[in-house]
Enzyme design. Structure first.
Site, mmCIF file in Angstrom:
data_model
loop_
_atom_site.group_PDB
_atom_site.id
_atom_site.type_symbol
_atom_site.label_atom_id
_atom_site.label_comp_id
_atom_site.label_asym_id
_atom_site.label_seq_id
_atom_site.Cartn_x
_atom_site.Cartn_y
_atom_site.Cartn_z
ATOM 1 N N HIS A 1 0.842 -1.192 0.000
ATOM 2 C CA HIS A 1 0.000 0.000 0.000
ATOM 3 C C HIS A 1 0.876 1.240 0.000
ATOM 4 C CE1 HIS A 1 -3.152 2.868 1.003
ATOM 5 N NE2 HIS A 1 -4.037 1.925 0.751
ATOM 6 N N ASP B 1 -7.903 -4.822 0.270
ATOM 7 C CA ASP B 1 -8.571 -5.337 -0.925
ATOM 8 C C ASP B 1 -8.353 -6.838 -1.122
ATOM 9 O OD1 ASP B 1 -9.659 -2.867 -1.876
ATOM 10 O OD2 ASP B 1 -7.642 -2.290 -2.481
#
Length: 372
Positions: free
Chosen positions: A257, A308
Site C-alpha cells: 500500500h 482489498d
C-alpha cells in the site's frame, strides 16, 4: 518551484475526519480495530459526519432517516433498465445514476448546512439501492425494496439477493463497510474535495469521486484479486502462478500500500471473515489460496496484503458478482466522501495547485506559410 510525482507525501489540506499515523488508521481519533470489532456501519457514518459517536437516540434517528430515503425515483430505475446490460460496467452505471439523482432532488443546488445534511442521507442511502437495483435488473429480476427492521448492512445484502442474510454474512458486510468508509486523502476523496471547492453541489462531488474510484489503480483491486484467484483455480497452483507472474515483472493486486510500510491494519479483519465465510460456503480453497499467496509475496517482496486482498474472497463468499466489488466499496466510501465534502464546504478555499513547466522555453511565432 519543484514538483512531487503523484503528490506523494504532499500535505494538501487539514482534516479532522481520519488519520493514518505510524501505520494506524483512525476515524476521528477512534482506532479502526475498535470500530471494526464493535460498531455498526451506521455508527461510523455518524462519526465521520459529526466527528463524534452517536448516542442511542441519535443513532436511531440516523437509521430511520437512511431507511426512509433508500427508495429511488422511478425515473432512475427506468434509466437503469435502459442500459445495455450486456456491456455496461456497474461502476459506469453507478456514476451515471448518481449524477441523475441530482436532477430529481429539489435541494440539489441548495447549499445551506441543513440541506446538505439531508442530501448526505439521501446519497448514502440511495447508493446502496442503485447498486442492488442494477444487479437485479441485469439478472432479469425486479429491484427489492429494503425492510424497516434490517440494518444498513443487512438491507444491502437483502436488496442484492432477495433473501434475509445470516448473522455471519451481516457481520462480514458490516465489517467491510466500516473498514472501507474513509482513508484520509485518497484519490477519490481528493477528487471530491477539488470538485466541491468550486462550490459545485454534493451530487457533482460524489459523481467525480466515483469516476476516480472507477480506475483500476484505486478501487478495482479486489475485483482483480478475485479474477487472479479464479485463474489459479486450486491451492497447489497458487505459488507457481505467482512465481511466473513475478518473473514477468507483473503486479500482484492486493499487495502492499502507498501509505503503509508495515501492513494495512484493516486487512486482518477481512482475513478472519474470509476464513469463516469460505468454510461456511464449503470453499475454503479461496482463503487457503490467499494465505499462500500472501505468505509468498511477503517472503519474496516484503509486501503484506492490503484490505482489498481478503475482501475479494469475502465478497465472493457472500454471493456478490465480481464486477460489483468496486461499487460495494463505493457504497461504503461515500460516507467518507460526504464527510470530506461537508468539511470542505465548512472551511472552503478553491483548490488550485501549480504545475512545474517542462516544455520548451519562449519561442518565436512563425507564420503558417513559413513553417516547415
Amino acid at each position: 518551484m519543484s514538483s512531487t510525482k503523484g503528490l506523494e507525501g504532499v500535505v494538501a489540506t487539514q482534516s479532522a475526519i481520519s488519520s493514518i499515523i505510524d501505520d494506524q488508521l483512525t476515524y476521528a481519533g477512534y482506532r479502526i480495530d475498535d470500530l471494526a470489532e464493535n460498531s455498526s456501519f451506521e455508527e461510523v457514518i455518524y462519526l465521520l459526519w459529526n466527528q463524534k459517536l452517536p448516542t442511542e437516540s441519535e443513532l436511531k434517528v440516523l437509521k430511520t432517516q437512511l431507511r426512509e430515503e433508500m427508495a429511488l425515483p422511478e425515473a432512475v430505475i427506468a434509466h437503469l433498465r435502459s442500459y445495455d446490460l450486456s456491456t455496461v460496467h456497474p461502476m459506469a452505471a453507478l456514476r451515471t445514476a448518481v449524477s441523475l439523482l441530482g436532477l430529481y432532488d429539489s435541494e440539489a443546488d441548495e447549499m445551506s448546512e441543513d440541506a446538505n445534511k439531508r442530501k448526505a442521507v439521501r446519497l448514502q442511502a440511495r447508493m446502496a439501492t442503485i447498486v442492488a437495483a442494477f444487479s437485479r435488473i441485469r439478472e432479469g429480476k425486479d429491484p427489492v425494496q429494503p425492510k424497516d427492521n434490517l440494518s444498513f448492512a443487512a438491507n444491502l445484502l437483502y436488496m442484492l439477493n432477495g433473501e434475509e442474510p445470516k448473522g455471519i454474512e451481516i457481520e462480514a458486510i458490516n465489517k467491510a463497510l466500516v473498514l472501507h468508509a474513509d482513508h484520509e486523502l485518497n484519490a477519490s476523496t481528493f477528487t471530491a474535495r477539488v470538485c466541491v471547492a468550486t462550490l459545485s453541489d454534493m451530487y457533482s462531488g460524489v459523481t467525480a469521486a466515483i469516476s476516480a474510484l472507477k480506475g483500476p489503480l484505486h478501487g478495482g483491486a479486489n475485483e482483480r484479486v478475485m479474477k487472479m484467484l479464479t485463474e489459479i483455480g486450486e491451492e497447489e497452483n497458487a505459488v507457481p502462478y505467482i512465481q511466473e507472474r513475478l518473473e514477468r515483472k507483473e503486479k500482484i493486486m492486493g499487495m502492499g500500500h502507498r501509505v503503509y510500510r508495515n501492513g494495512d491494519p484493516r486487512a486482518k479483519h477481512l482475513k478472519k471473515m474470509s476464513k469463516e465465510l469460505t468454510e461456511l460456503t464449503g470453499q475454503p480453497k479461496w482463503y487457503n489460496m490467499s494465505v499462500k499467496i500472501e505468505e509468498y509475496i511477503k517472503k519474496e517482496k516484503g509486501l503484506p496484503a492490503n484490505v482489498d486482498f481478503y475482501s475479494a474472497s469475502v465478497y465472493h463468499s457472500l454471493g456478490i458478482d465480481h464486477d460489483l466489488f468496486t461499487p460495494i466499496f463505493a457504497v461504503s466510501r461515500v460516507s467518507g466522501w460526504i464527510a470530506h465534502i461537508l468539511e470542505q464546504y465548512a472551511n472552503n478555499r478553491l483548490i488550485r495547485p501549480r504545475a512545474e513547466y517542462t516544455g520548451p522555453q519562449t519561442q518565436d511565432y512563425i507564420s503558417i506559410e513559413k513553417r516547415s
